[in-house]
Enzyme design. Structure first.
Site, short mmCIF file in Angstrom:
data_model
loop_
_atom_site.label_atom_id
_atom_site.label_comp_id
_atom_site.label_asym_id
_atom_site.label_seq_id
_atom_site.Cartn_x
_atom_site.Cartn_y
_atom_site.Cartn_z
CB SER A 261 -11.07 9.78 5.95
OG SER A 261 -9.70 9.99 5.71
CG ASP A 262 -9.16 4.12 7.82
OD1 ASP A 262 -7.91 3.81 7.81
OD2 ASP A 262 -9.41 2.66 9.06
CD1 TRP A 263 -3.42 6.40 4.72
CD2 TRP A 263 -4.67 6.81 6.48
NE1 TRP A 263 -2.87 7.45 5.59
CE2 TRP A 263 -3.08 7.81 5.60
CE3 TRP A 263 -5.52 7.22 7.44
CZ2 TRP A 263 -3.25 9.32 7.46
CZ3 TRP A 263 -5.42 8.33 7.62
CH2 TRP A 263 -4.30 8.76 7.91
CG HIS A 264 -7.72 5.53 -0.30
ND1 HIS A 264 -7.29 6.89 -1.22
CD2 HIS A 264 -6.10 5.24 -0.33
CE1 HIS A 264 -6.37 7.58 -1.98
NE2 HIS A 264 -5.37 6.37 -1.15
N GLY A 265 -10.85 6.38 2.60
CA GLY A 265 -12.36 5.54 3.57
C GLY A 265 -12.97 6.73 2.80
#
Lengths: 790, 327
Positions: A261-265
């Site tokens: 995932s993208d960070w905290h996505g």
């Protein structure tokens, strides 16, 4: 020693893991690591940002090995950063210096896949020294609008060029034992409300433009990971989009790596796991708890968790086996590479009266104007921002290369008084070099630019300088295209984009003619903002961003609308001239699965050595569906000495000549003629040759009761078959059936309603439906029955 | 080498260093912390039931009461390490040191951890060994031992001690007891059936339990005990190899040869010959001196650590004591 574990042992390990341990493994540890499992001896790996340089944050990666909670950790990092007086830029504070190479939008202009491979290998070596297993790049989102905040990280508005450059860079990186993360999958083309906005894209545009580059890079280079994007795609968060992450990525493209995932996505962890987003970054206890609860309640299958765990374990195995703990990179060598890539990437957009290059041995006065000469803008701001190992300042580099009779004076021109002095200097100088840029504070990750104009006051300054001295050279540092209301007034324009720590040196060498510019644009530069494709629906509103231009992105739009761009896709000048001749194709027709080889000669007919980027475009002359006027299908960069001629060969896959037909849900090639064009840019076609598309049998969309008679009868054999069918089914004889069919031919209603119109409902709908289905299965396309495009 | 529980007694200064060549160390545990590192070659260890493959430069911390063994995978292997009396360190001021279950396996960690945390431990251990044996180096050893403990205390991650054994579930104590009895068993009754009956467990249950905690199956462990006993006899007695094999319950000489080679990588005769040659023992670093010097001299960040030590609360406390004349 690497983590040498066989597939069988890996399965045994998986079998030993508790559900909690599995859930921990598919979540990260802290910000930049995977979760080590101490009990089962599963090692950790380290990942970090960087699409054009390694951003190794010592604080964030090394600082926290204990169990303090998030707030404590945050405060520890923040407080440590404030103590660090050496770091002016908070974004890169606490980062280890690493080579800041040209950013994506600059590097793309090199059009050089071999250089991309070298670039990737250099990044790998830096990662190895820092102990980084996975570099979170490259990013290859399509530069749909030049306003996009992260445009500077990406390569192009064209998927083929993006995909090929990415594939080579990934290949170089991964050959060095470091994994890539191809991102942001998919359609993260604007920073506005970027985690909630839904990119609304039709399937053709998705397949042919937005996914194509990813598909190309993935098939060619098999990146270890793919990173899902922050945005929603057609209503569904990409990290939770099963169609995107499983149907397309894995089932259709055969991708076997992990999705991160993208960070905290990730917003809904259970949904993201079920969709195929394996690794959730960074660590989040609440998302772990959500997933555990969903597993307990049976909302997510254990098998999905096992599958993601398996992929993460394989990723860790690859990463640990790729480790080279004793690797060191040489700062000087990499700085030299950064300079070389910058040199290959800088684009000369205008050079009236051959004002460039400047003769370093001449006796002249050069007025250098602007802060960019001493504080060059070499990179964008965001997660990719790198702390450079050294920095070439353009003014220093110009002075170092200037001969003894070249007098260089510099004016910052940062206020009214300074501008006055600069204008006065310009009047008396022989040559003016002005450094200009877009508004740096408004640009980067988290914010789109609000305007295509330069930073406030700069357009006016350039107008003024150009008026004072016609021999004015503008050097631009911008993330993507800018408007240039002064373009016709100045003698030369050099676009550096964000060209990294070696830009100053590369630029000075180009200005003084020690290097010959060879970069070419990878996006179209519009004359005005209103010309940007998708202008009418940008930015999105109410959480939806309609990609209203469909597949007509970039030059595909300008070409189809016949809008003259300021500078077209593929454009860039040289100090020498190239002549193209003798195009030949190795075949006269082509089908999917076959390969075309185009050969031609390029001669350097000027007096300086130089490099030319030749581009191969395909132009379908007939088509069933809308097609762009021309599309890039191949390219080559060749270095030529003065007077030298070389044969250039560009290959093009028959598969790449197809378009996606949403009605059939598959890639298709229509029979007809395709013009193969060789250009120095998308608007400067030098050679062309015809090619026949001969796809053999073509499946067309199936008929149904509502198919219009005109569409039905376009295909050979259908009319006769229908006559026979009606004659038999209605017991009316051939002649009557033929007359009935004749009357249906011009109907605007569907075939069933048309028949009912004439004969009532004597024919059961189901009978006709079955007949039409059988008919669909047995028919093939007739060649060249389509209207010629334009 | 003791089998089962190893009572090292009280360690002088709280630390005891050792170095040895390729060796079979059977399963055992003790109430000291052990740091083991591979100087050269490679070993296969089982710690708390989990197999660990370690190569040159790898280092592991074995917590007190963790059952472990080690098998050198090639004859050139050199291992060294220290035993640390955590209670002693705790008395010196490292609060709750003994309550920590330390997590340090270099082969699991990122590079920065190996550089910043593991490498200084390697350097300190090498220095400890190099200073062993000389009476006049006693103070130096105490300093090095203190530094090593401080370093571990400050930088090595841990979980609370109680949680650690529970990871393996219940039955650990029972398996430990069985292992101890197996070691003590002198009349060859090393059968699963015998121990199952003695513990009142079903055979499959004991088999699974044993495997879970020890990492290898009962039969292999029993065979290893017999082979280990054979090894000591080889070295200590003048008996013929066939007699030793029969003594230890092997049905034939050829079976013994095959199993022996599988476990020790050489024939019993070769083993006997090699062990007769002079070699390094615990406390005497001589044969491996050059290797240890290399480790001690390597830039392991220790000097950086020392430079930063004035920031350390522990050292500040020590200095304050000295300054006040109470040290």
């Amino acid at each position: 020693m690497g983590w040498t574990i066989s597939d069988r042992e890996l399965e045994q390990l998986l079998a030993q893991m508790t559900t909690e341990e599995k859930v921990a493994l598919v979540n990260g540890r802290h910000l930049w690591k995977t979760a080590m499992n101490y009990r089962l001896n599963i090692p950790e790996i380290v990942m970090t940002d960087g699409t054009y340089g390694v951003r190794y944050s010592t604080d964030q990666i090394e600082g926290l090995t204990d169990e303090r909670d998030g707030l404590d950790q945050f405060l520890a990092v923040v407080n440590r950063r404030q103590d660090d007086q050496d770091d002016q830029d908070a974004m890169v504070g606490g980062s280890k210096p690493a080579t800041c190479f040209p950013n994506g939008s600059a590097f793309g202009c090199s059009w050089d896949v071999d250089l991309a491979r070298e670039f990737g290998a250099a990044l790998a070596l830096e990662c190895q020294e820092f102990g980084v297993h996975l570099l979170l790049g490259p990013g290859i989102n399509i530069r749909r609008t030049p306003l996009a905040g992260r445009a500077y990280e990406y390569y192009s508005e064209d998927p083929l060029l993006s995909g090929d450059l990415a594939a080579a860079l990934i290949d170089g990186l991964q050959s060095g034992g470091v994994g890539a993360s191809l991102k942001h999958f998919a359609c993260n083309n604007s920073e506005i409300e970027r985690t909630t906005m839904s990119s609304e894209v039709d399937e053709r545009a998705l397949r042919e433009i937005y996914l194509k580059g990813f598909e190309r890079a993935i098939v060619k280079s098999r990146p270890w990971t793919v990173m899902s994007a922050y945005n929603r795609l057609n209503g569904v968060q990409t990290a939770e989009n099963h169609w995107l992450l499983t149907t397309v990525l894995r089932e259709e493209w055969g991708y076997d790596g992990a999705v991160v995932s993208d960070w905290h996505g990730i917003k809904d962890r259970p949904a993201s796991l079920a969709a195929g987003n394996d690794l959730d970054m960074p660590e989040s206890a609440s998302r772990r708890a959500e997933l555990l609860a969903a597993l307990a309640e049976g909302r997510v299958e254990q098998a999905a968790l096992d599958q993601s765990c398996r992929r993460v374990l394989r990723l860790i195995r690859r990463a640990r086996q790729g480790e080279r703990r004793n690797a060191r990179f040489d700062r000087e060598t990499h700085h030299a590479l950064a300079r070389r890539i910058a040199s290959e990437s800088i684009v000369l957009l205008r050079n009236e009266g051959d004002v460039l290059p400047i003769d370093p041995a001449a006796d002249l006065t050069v007025a250098v104007i602007g802060a960019g000469a001493v504080r060059p803008i070499i990179q964008g701001s965001g997660s990719a921002t790198t702390r450079p190992t050294s920095l070439d300042r353009p003014l220093d580099e110009l002075r170092a290369l200037a001969g003894e009779h070249v007098r260089i004076e510099h004016h910052l021109a940062e206020d009214a008084e300074g501008e006055e002095a600069a204008a006065a200097a310009a009047r008396t100088a022989d040559i003016v070099i002005v450094f200009a840029n877009s508004d740096v504070s408004a640009d980067g990750e988290r914010a789109d630019r609000r305007t295509l104009a330069l930073a406030a006051g700069q357009d006016a300054l350039i107008h003024r300088l150009a008026k004072a001295n016609p021999r004015t050279i503008v050097v631009l540092a911008t993330p993507d295209a800018v408007t240039m209301p002064w373009a016709d007034e100045v003698a030369a324009i050099v676009e550096t984009f964000y060209a990294g720590q070696g830009m100053g040196h590369a630029l000075a060498r180009i200005l003084f003619g020690l290097a010959n510019p060879s970069g070419k644009l990878t996006t179209s530069f519009p004359r005005r903002e209103q010309d940007i494709p998708g202008f009418l629906t940008y930015p999105g509103e109410n959480g939806r961003h309609a990609y209203s231009e469909g597949l007509f992105v970039g030059y595909r739009y300008y070409d189809r609308r016949e809008i003259e761009p300021l500078f077209p896709f593929g454009f860039g000048l040289s100090y020498t001239r190239f002549r193209y001749s003798g195009l030949r194709l190795d075949r006269s027709d082509i089908a999917p699965g076959e390969r075309l080889t185009a050969s031609f000669e390029i001669s350097n007919v000027g007096t300086r050595a130089g490099a030319e980027v030749a581009q191969l475009y395909a132009r379908p002359l007939s088509s069933r569906l809308h097609r762009p006027v021309r599309e890039l299908k191949g390219f080559a960069k060749v270095h030529l000495e003065p007077g030298e001629t070389r044969t250039v060969t560009i290959e093009c896959e028959g598969d790449d000549l197809r378009y996606f037909d949403p009605a059939r849900g598959e890639w298709a090639m229509d029979p007809g003629e395709i013009l193969i064009e060789i250009g120095a840019s998308s608007r400067d076609i030098r050679l062309s040759a015809p090619l026949v598309a001969a796809p053999g049998d073509v499946r067309l969309p199936p008929f149904d009761l509502d198919t219009q008679p005109t569409i039905l009868f376009e295909r050979p054999g259908v009319r006769d078959a229908l006559v026979a069918f009606l004659a038999e089914r209605l017991s009316i004889g051939g002649e009557a059936a033929d007359q009935l069919v004749a009357r249906t031919e011009s109907s605007f209603l569907g075939i069933y309603k048309t028949i009912c119109w004439f004969i009532g409902d004597r024919l059961p709908a189901e009978d006709l439906r079955r007949f039409l289905i059988d008919l669909s299965a047995g028919t093939t396309a007739a060649p060249t029955t389509y209207d010629t495009v334009h | 080498m003791d089998y089962g529980f190893e009572d090292l007694g009280s360690l002088s200064g709280g630390v005891k260093a050792f170095v040895h060549g390729a060796l079979e160390v059977p399963f055992h545990w003790h109430d000291h912390l052990e740091i083991l590192m591979v100087v050269r070659g490679s070993v296969r260890m089982i710690i708390d039931g989990q197999e660990c493959l370690m190569g040159s430069d790898d280092l592991v911390i074995i917590n007190a009461h963790s059952a472990h063994n080690s098998v050198s995978l090639d004859p050139g292997t050199v291992l060294c390490g220290v035993h640390i009396d955590v209670a002693h360190a705790e008395r010196q001021g490292l609060v709750d040191f003994s309550k920590r279950y330390l997590q340090c396996k270099s082969f699991l960690t990122a590079k920065h951890f190996c550089d910043d945390v593991v490498a200084p431990m390697r350097g300190l251990i090498a220095r400890l060994i190099l200073s062993s044996g000389n009476v006049e180096d006693g103070l130096l050893r105490t300093c090095l031992a203190g530094l090593l403990c401080c370093h571990i205390y400050r930088h090595v991650p841990y979980v609370p001690r109680r949680e650690a054994p529970s990871v393996n579930g219940d039955g650990r104590e029972r398996v430990m007891r069985i292992m101890e009895r197996m070691r003590a068993e002198r009349d060859g009754r090393l059968s699963l059936e015998y121990f199952a009956e003695m513990e009142g467990l079903s055979i499959p249950h004991l088999s699974r339990l044993f495997r879970r905690h020890v990492g290898i199956c009962f039969r292999d462990y029993a065979q290893n005990i017999r082979l280990d006993r054979a090894v000591s006899q080889l070295v200590e007695s003048g008996q013929s190899i066939v007699d030793i094999a029969l003594d230890e319950g092997f049905s034939s000489g050829s079976l013994f040869y095959a199993k022996f080679r599988e476990r020790f990588g050489c024939t019993p005769a070769e083993y006997r010959r090699r062990r007769a040659e002079p070699q390094g023992e615990a406390g005497s670093a001589h044969p491996y001196r050059h290797l240890l010097m290399e480790l001690a001299e390597r830039d392991d960040g220790l000097s950086r650590q020392l430079m930063r030590l004035p920031e350390s609360r522990e050292l500040v406390a020590v200095c304050a004591l000295h300054a006040s004349g109470m040290g």
